[in-house]
Design a protein around this motif. Structure first.
Motif, mmCIF file in Angstrom:
data_model
loop_
_atom_site.group_PDB
_atom_site.id
_atom_site.type_symbol
_atom_site.label_atom_id
_atom_site.label_comp_id
_atom_site.label_asym_id
_atom_site.label_seq_id
_atom_site.Cartn_x
_atom_site.Cartn_y
_atom_site.Cartn_z
ATOM 1 N N ALA A 1 100.372 81.780 101.303
ATOM 2 C CA ALA A 1 100.734 82.834 102.295
ATOM 3 C C ALA A 1 99.609 83.460 103.014
ATOM 4 C CB ALA A 1 101.466 84.064 101.387
ATOM 5 N N GLN A 2 98.383 83.693 102.520
ATOM 6 C CA GLN A 2 97.501 84.229 103.268
ATOM 7 C C GLN A 2 96.787 83.256 104.404
ATOM 8 O OE1 GLN A 2 94.771 85.082 99.567
ATOM 9 N NE2 GLN A 2 96.057 87.057 99.317
ATOM 10 N N LEU A 3 96.828 81.996 104.047
ATOM 11 C CA LEU A 3 96.103 81.112 104.887
ATOM 12 C C LEU A 3 97.190 80.912 106.253
ATOM 13 C CD1 LEU A 3 94.832 78.285 102.735
ATOM 14 C CD2 LEU A 3 93.574 79.756 104.116
ATOM 15 N N ARG A 4 98.439 80.920 105.902
ATOM 16 C CA ARG A 4 99.476 80.971 106.986
ATOM 17 C C ARG A 4 99.535 82.214 107.992
ATOM 18 N NH1 ARG A 4 101.523 75.885 106.377
ATOM 19 N NH2 ARG A 4 101.478 75.106 104.187
ATOM 20 N N ALA A 5 99.375 83.314 107.305
ATOM 21 C CA ALA A 5 99.160 84.550 107.805
ATOM 22 C C ALA A 5 98.053 84.394 108.911
ATOM 23 C CB ALA A 5 99.005 85.678 107.115
ATOM 24 N N LEU A 6 96.761 83.828 108.666
ATOM 25 C CA LEU A 6 95.653 83.880 109.605
ATOM 26 C C LEU A 6 95.951 82.741 110.507
ATOM 27 C CD1 LEU A 6 92.755 83.949 107.013
ATOM 28 C CD2 LEU A 6 93.062 85.354 108.746
ATOM 29 N N GLU A 7 96.481 81.653 110.202
ATOM 30 C CA GLU A 7 96.667 80.717 111.220
ATOM 31 C C GLU A 7 97.811 81.354 112.405
ATOM 32 O OE1 GLU A 7 99.740 77.072 111.444
ATOM 33 O OE2 GLU A 7 97.912 76.610 110.339
ATOM 34 N N GLN A 8 98.658 81.931 112.050
ATOM 35 C CA GLN A 8 99.879 82.673 112.825
ATOM 36 C C GLN A 8 99.150 83.771 113.715
ATOM 37 O OE1 GLN A 8 103.050 84.895 111.017
ATOM 38 N NE2 GLN A 8 104.341 84.271 112.798
ATOM 39 N N LEU A 9 98.327 84.406 112.887
ATOM 40 C CA LEU A 9 97.396 85.384 113.867
ATOM 41 C C LEU A 9 96.629 84.831 114.831
ATOM 42 C CD1 LEU A 9 96.542 88.484 114.311
ATOM 43 C CD2 LEU A 9 94.813 88.036 112.557
ATOM 44 N N ARG A 10 95.813 83.690 114.674
ATOM 45 C CA ARG A 10 94.918 83.317 115.718
ATOM 46 C C ARG A 10 95.114 81.735 116.124
ATOM 47 N NH1 ARG A 10 89.281 81.059 114.917
ATOM 48 N NH2 ARG A 10 88.055 81.828 116.614
ATOM 49 N N GLU B 1 87.180 93.819 112.307
ATOM 50 C CA GLU B 1 86.854 95.234 113.000
ATOM 51 C C GLU B 1 86.790 94.544 114.507
ATOM 52 O OE1 GLU B 1 83.481 98.545 113.656
ATOM 53 O OE2 GLU B 1 83.164 96.616 112.417
ATOM 54 N N LEU B 2 86.456 93.542 114.901
ATOM 55 C CA LEU B 2 86.482 92.995 116.303
ATOM 56 C C LEU B 2 87.823 92.787 116.726
ATOM 57 C CD1 LEU B 2 83.090 90.714 116.252
ATOM 58 C CD2 LEU B 2 83.434 92.916 117.248
ATOM 59 N N GLN B 3 88.471 92.102 115.881
ATOM 60 C CA GLN B 3 90.006 91.559 116.151
ATOM 61 C C GLN B 3 90.670 92.877 116.441
ATOM 62 O OE1 GLN B 3 91.290 88.456 116.465
ATOM 63 N NE2 GLN B 3 89.026 87.859 116.726
ATOM 64 N N LEU B 4 90.564 93.862 115.584
ATOM 65 C CA LEU B 4 91.192 95.173 115.907
ATOM 66 C C LEU B 4 90.828 95.691 117.259
ATOM 67 C CD1 LEU B 4 91.442 96.618 112.169
ATOM 68 C CD2 LEU B 4 93.359 95.424 113.291
ATOM 69 N N ALA B 5 89.709 95.932 117.457
ATOM 70 C CA ALA B 5 89.352 96.263 118.581
ATOM 71 C C ALA B 5 89.951 95.687 119.916
ATOM 72 C CB ALA B 5 87.814 96.285 118.759
ATOM 73 N N ALA B 6 89.774 94.412 119.836
ATOM 74 C CA ALA B 6 90.176 93.547 121.043
ATOM 75 C C ALA B 6 91.834 93.724 121.128
ATOM 76 C CB ALA B 6 90.037 92.093 120.674
ATOM 77 N N GLN B 7 92.705 93.695 119.839
ATOM 78 C CA GLN B 7 94.172 94.086 120.044
ATOM 79 C C GLN B 7 94.217 95.431 120.757
ATOM 80 O OE1 GLN B 7 96.276 93.017 116.359
ATOM 81 N NE2 GLN B 7 94.874 91.179 116.075
ATOM 82 N N GLU B 8 93.691 96.375 120.245
ATOM 83 C CA GLU B 8 93.784 97.756 120.586
ATOM 84 C C GLU B 8 93.699 98.058 122.101
ATOM 85 O OE1 GLU B 8 92.006 102.449 119.818
ATOM 86 O OE2 GLU B 8 91.211 100.654 118.840
ATOM 87 N N ALA B 9 92.458 96.988 122.625
ATOM 88 C CA ALA B 9 92.104 96.997 124.031
ATOM 89 C C ALA B 9 93.259 96.312 124.812
ATOM 90 C CB ALA B 9 90.863 96.621 124.337
#
Length: 343
Positions: free
Chosen positions: A153-162, A206-214
């Motif tokens: 489940a964790q690996l597939r969530a990361l793949e879906q995110l990125r 932290e970098l991903q969240l900042a990019a998504q927020e922007a």
């Protein structure tokens, strides 16, 4: 041409070690479950590198994934092993690989051979441990259905995110969880177990969240620019700054250079002689006119008569703004009348 079963295989890196959950096997039975990772390798220098990077009994190991997608890095099957090797592998319902009577293996057509049973869950995750400094993978082994469910489940969530698992700094952990397990007499009980999980490193998150927020901030349309007739100005009513407008390229020659294009003409101009208070009448209003832009922006005509009278003279004949031009003409006439010795 490729050699079948030799040179037509999927791309892969060499395996240099294993991360295990259990202690070494005793003479009989299986090794006890540990609360940390146990690293094994047939390469002594690799064992030394791991021990130097993770002194003691690590519960967290830094890893990267070597391939782009989940199914290239991770596999989980139901398998039946004996002393002679793998007897069969299945997906929980049908066999995908089986040992034949002569010891070789065959892969039945999907959905044709039912699982004979006696198999247990087995998960294998390929990871690269950066501290080993080798482009080779380490296999993380588990026989826990809880681990398999977590990691999948964790690996597939990361793949879906990125969309691509390569390059993400990850942390492979062992954490204590209370799970339900079979007990003697056919009952079930609860016990603590140190399960596997994998998650992105906090710095990457932290970098991903900042990019998504922007990316989520709505982009406001640019303010409309009003149409300005040829030769007209838009002026800041408070500061007198010319914001836009004026002559276009077609009339630049007729109007003369812009404020910034006027050369310095300070050389040879005598300083204004000092006088006692009351020598001159109070300056008229036209001396208080402010230069709107250019190298003397913000200064009054009265100040420029002292600092750069030649510049005032240029304004009186070449300025595009008729008001400032008339003020400059009046300032020059007043200056010549009150201080003729300077002219």
């Amino acid at each position: 041409m490729p050699i079948k079963s030799l040179t037509n295989r999927a791309p892969s890196f060499p395996e240099i070690g294993q991360l295990r959950k259990g202690a070494e096997k005793p003479e009989k039975g299986i090794g006890r479950d540990l609360d940390h990772f146990r690293f094994t390798s047939d390469i002594p220098e690799v064992v030394e590198k791991f021990a130097a990077a993770y002194n003691g009994d690590p519960r967290l190991v830094n890893v990267f994934l070597p391939f782009q997608y989940v199914d290239e890095n991770w596999e989980a099957w139901q398998e039946h092993w004996v002393a002679g090797g793998l007897k069969h592998r299945c997906d929980g319902e049908f066999v995908v690989r089986m040992q034949k009577g002569d010891g070789t293996y065959a892969d039945p057509e999907p959905g044709t051979v039912s699982c004979p049973g006696n198999c247990k869950p087995t998960g294998r995750l390929k990871v690269i441990i950066p501290e080993l400094k080798q482009l080779a993978y380490v296999t993380v082994l588990t026989g826990s259905k809880h681990d398999i469910a977590n990691l999948d489940a964790q690996l597939r969530a990361l793949e879906q995110l990125r969309g691509n698992l390569q390059g993400i700094p990850l942390q492979l952990r062992r954490g204590k969880k209370t799970i339900s397990t079979p007990m003697p007499g056919g009952k079930r009980g609860r016990r603590d177990s140190w399960l596997l999980s994998i998650e992105a490193a906090p710095s990457w998150v932290e970098l991903q969240l900042a990019a998504q927020e922007a990316a989520a901030i709505p982009q406001l349309p640019a303010p409309a620019t009003p149409d300005v007739p040829d030769g007209a100005f838009i002026v800041n009513g408070k500061t007198g700054e010319v914001l836009s407008g004026g002559c276009d390229a077609n009339c630049a020659e007729a109007c003369g250079p812009d404020w910034d294009d006027v050369p310095d003409q300070d050389e040879g101009v005598a300083d204004e002689p000092e006088g006692d208070e009351g020598d001159f009448d109070p300056p008229p209003d036209f001396l208080l006119a402010v230069i709107p832009k250019g190298k003397h922006q913000g200064k009054t005509l009265g100040e420029l008569l002292t600092e750069d009278p030649n510049y005032v003279q240029w304004i009186s004949t070449s300025a595009q703004d008729e008001d400032i031009k008339l003020c400059a003409q009046a300032a020059l006439a007043w200056h010549k009348e009150t201080q003729p010795e300077l002219w």
